[in-house]
Design an enzyme around this catalytic site. Structure first.
Site, PDB file in Angstrom:
ATOM      1  N   LEU A 132       0.831  -1.205   0.000  1.00  0.00           N
ATOM      2  CA  LEU A 132       0.000   0.000   0.000  1.00  0.00           C
ATOM      3  C   LEU A 132       0.866   1.256   0.000  1.00  0.00           C
ATOM      4  CD1 LEU A 132      -2.695  -0.933   2.686  1.00  0.00           C
ATOM      5  CD2 LEU A 132      -3.058  -0.732   0.221  1.00  0.00           C
ATOM      6  N   ALA A 133       1.996   1.185   0.703  1.00  0.00           N
ATOM      7  CA  ALA A 133       2.889   2.346   0.824  1.00  0.00           C
ATOM      8  C   ALA A 133       4.296   1.847   1.099  1.00  0.00           C
ATOM      9  CB  ALA A 133       2.422   3.269   1.943  1.00  0.00           C
ATOM     10  N   SER A 134       5.276   2.667   0.701  1.00  0.00           N
ATOM     11  CA  SER A 134       6.675   2.298   0.914  1.00  0.00           C
ATOM     12  C   SER A 134       7.458   3.536   1.319  1.00  0.00           C
ATOM     13  CB  SER A 134       7.264   1.707  -0.370  1.00  0.00           C
ATOM     14  OG  SER A 134       8.635   1.427  -0.213  1.00  0.00           O
ATOM     15  N   VAL A 140       4.201  -1.144   3.846  1.00  0.00           N
ATOM     16  CA  VAL A 140       2.941  -1.604   4.426  1.00  0.00           C
ATOM     17  C   VAL A 140       2.164  -2.421   3.401  1.00  0.00           C
ATOM     18  CG1 VAL A 140       0.749  -0.861   5.434  1.00  0.00           C
ATOM     19  CG2 VAL A 140       2.841   0.400   5.952  1.00  0.00           C
ATOM     20  N   ASP A 289       4.381  13.089  15.022  1.00  0.00           N
ATOM     21  CA  ASP A 289       4.644  12.997  13.584  1.00  0.00           C
ATOM     22  C   ASP A 289       3.332  13.193  12.820  1.00  0.00           C
ATOM     23  OD1 ASP A 289       6.269  12.704  11.373  1.00  0.00           O
ATOM     24  OD2 ASP A 289       6.209  10.518  11.366  1.00  0.00           O
TER      25      ASP A 289
END
Length: 533
Positions: A132-134, A140, A289
């Site tokens: 999904l994301a890097s 992920v 964050d």
């Protein structure tokens, strides 16, 4: 390891030459003359080089991007240290993106299976190999547990630790070199900056820590209409693998979709501010964050919007004393009571005790009066803190990592709030919260809690007195650093005498001999005299 370090050195040297960072370094006013002369003699500076039509900030940003994810993350952290960097460089570094190509799914599956001690199909009914994301540290994947829950699986990149160790080592070398050759650089504490970064990146490599942070934040806002934090599935969490509930929200930057579902933008912006101050002052535990990529908005009840927070790898907390000083600072600041702001900085230990309060007050007034000529709704809370820290740095304010995190988080929240609702008056939202919190600090309930804490100190009273007497009896005792309890910002004198009285009262109440009173009174007098020295 040595070969890796040597290769990284060559890589750094090539990037420095490509983006003319040596020109930037040699232009620094803090550079001693002999180092400037040495730099001018570098061989590549005598070769013809094409001209770069880039600002110094852009050159530094591109160089960090070329050097890879560890330097990118360092640049991102540097961009939050506006008390150290010129605005043009800080603004440029803020554009750094922590996005890198994903690593092969086979490696992700292998690491997950190694960490969980089971085949992927034994744990998950479905596992999506396309991430999904890097990012630089992890990527992920979406999945479904055998029990039916939709989850996301975060996995740390393989073979990352040696690269991090090598890059951090070079950052330390550069920081120590800067401190050695320039007194102006020493004032900026580059080694401490790198050390803070090292702690941040090492913490991010431990996903059990992130899982614990998420669980704590979820518990703090359990049932709250303000913030939702996804559930952690602890049975499947390991140091390099994190399994959490998958959430379906709208990215907070997707304003068009938020408008389509008729989100109340004013309420959304104000709730972001309320969440921040609730975390800082009620819980003393805040998500540090909270950039837009980590914040979503629930699709339920758009007229009463709820935030969703992910990625709790970086969190901050404040001591009771820091909470108190920060709240009083902000209230005094917006009342334009610069004398009190200066005195609070000295009392808190944020600036040295020998600081001249008149000079500090004048410096704060000079910086801040122009800010307050604007309407309150146009004043940036984050910029106020930033200018305050920048002024305090000139008076040798020690780096306070928790306050740096807080200021960065406030800037993120405020920027996001103004993007959602440009008319956001942050002070109107924050002032009632701060004043209510200050009143609660002296409420009967809080005073009782403080009283109970005083009682807990009683068993340690005699040992503290003995330790102090022993320390003072040693040669050169007066040059030794004070014990930790004495150097604390608490008023220990009042506490110790109060504790003595509590002991006496307890002895009377328990039917002990009244003759014990003289001994306790003598001890109180002795402690008083010792602490007065």
């Amino acid at each position: 390891m040595k070969l890796l370090a040597f290769r990284r050195l060559l890589r750094i040297q090539r990037v420095v030459v490509r983006y003319r960072l040596d020109d930037l370094i040699l232009e620094l006013p803090m550079l001693p003359w002999w180092l400037r002369l040495l730099g001018a003699a570098l061989p590549w500076r005598w070769l013809p080089r094409r001209k770069l039509e880039l600002t110094r900030g852009a050159r530094l940003r591109l160089a960090l991007q070329d050097l890879g994810p560890i330097f990118i993350k360092f640049g991102q952290i540097l961009s939050t240290r506006r008390d150290l960097l010129p605005d043009d460089i800080a603004n440029e570094l803020a554009w750094l993106q922590d996005k890198v190509p994903p690593f092969p799914p086979e490696l992700a599956v292998k690491r997950i299976e190694e960490q969980l001690g089971a085949k992927i199909e034994q744990v998950f009914a479905r596992f999506e190999r396309e991430p999904l994301a890097s990012a630089s540290v992890a990527q992920v994947h979406a999945a479904r547990l055998k029990s039916g829950e939709e989850v996301v699986v975060k996995v740390i990149r393989p073979n990352l630790e040696p690269v991090i160790r090598s890059d951090i080592a070079w950052l330390f070398i550069l920081a120590r070199l800067a401190e050695r050759v320039s007194s102006e650089a020493r004032r900026l504490h580059p080694v401490e900056v790198v050390s803070d970064y090292e702690k941040t990146i090492v913490d991010e490599l431990d996903l059990l820590r992130e899982a614990a942070n998420a669980s704590q934040l979820r518990r703090n806002f359990e049932g709250s209409p303000l913030l939702y934090v996804p559930q952690v599935y602890w049975d499947w969490c390991r140091p390099k693998v994190l399994v959490m509930e998958r959430i379906y929200g709208i990215p907070v930057t997707d304003l068009e979709t938020l408008r389509d579902q008729r989100t109340d933008f004013k309420a959304l912006a104000e709730r972001g501010v309320e969440i921040f101050f609730t975390q800082v002052f009620r819980d003393s535990f805040f998500h540090a964050d909270m950039h837009p990529g980590n914040i979503f908005v629930s699709t339920r009840a758009p007229w009463s919007p709820q935030y969703i927070a992910v990625d709790c790898g970086i969190v901050g907390s404040l001591t009771d004393e820091d909470q108190d000083y920060l709240a009083r600072n902000l209230i005094a600041f917006f009342k334009r009571d610069y004398r009190k702001v200066a005195q609070l900085h000295i009392d808190s230990g944020w600036v040295p005790a020998e600081t001249k309060v008149n000079d500090f007050e004048a410096a704060i007034r000079t910086v801040c009066e122009p800010i307050f000529e604007k309407p309150l709704k146009d004043i940036s809370f984050g910029q106020v803190l930033l200018r305050l820290f920048q002024t305090a740095r000139r008076f040798n304010m020690e780096i306070q990592p928790q306050l740096v995190l807080l200021q960065k988080t406030l800037l993120n929240i405020e920027g996001l709030g103004r993007q959602l609702y440009p008319e956001l008056d942050l002070w109107a939202t924050a002032q009632p919260f701060l004043e209510r919190w200050m009143r609660e600090r002296v409420s009967p309930k809080q005073l009782l809690r403080n009283f109970q804490q005083q009682v807990e100190q009683v068993p340690h009273l005699s040992q503290m007195a003995r330790d102090t007497l022993e320390r003072l009896s040693q040669p050169h005792a007066h040059n030794a650093p004070p014990p930790e309890w004495k150097s604390s910002r608490h008023d220990w004198l009042g506490r110790l005498v109060g504790a003595v009285l509590l002991v006496g009262a307890a002895e009377v109440g328990l039917g002990q001999q009244l003759e014990a009173w003289p001994a306790w009174v003598m001890l109180a007098g002795g402690v008083f005299l010792i602490l007065r020295r």
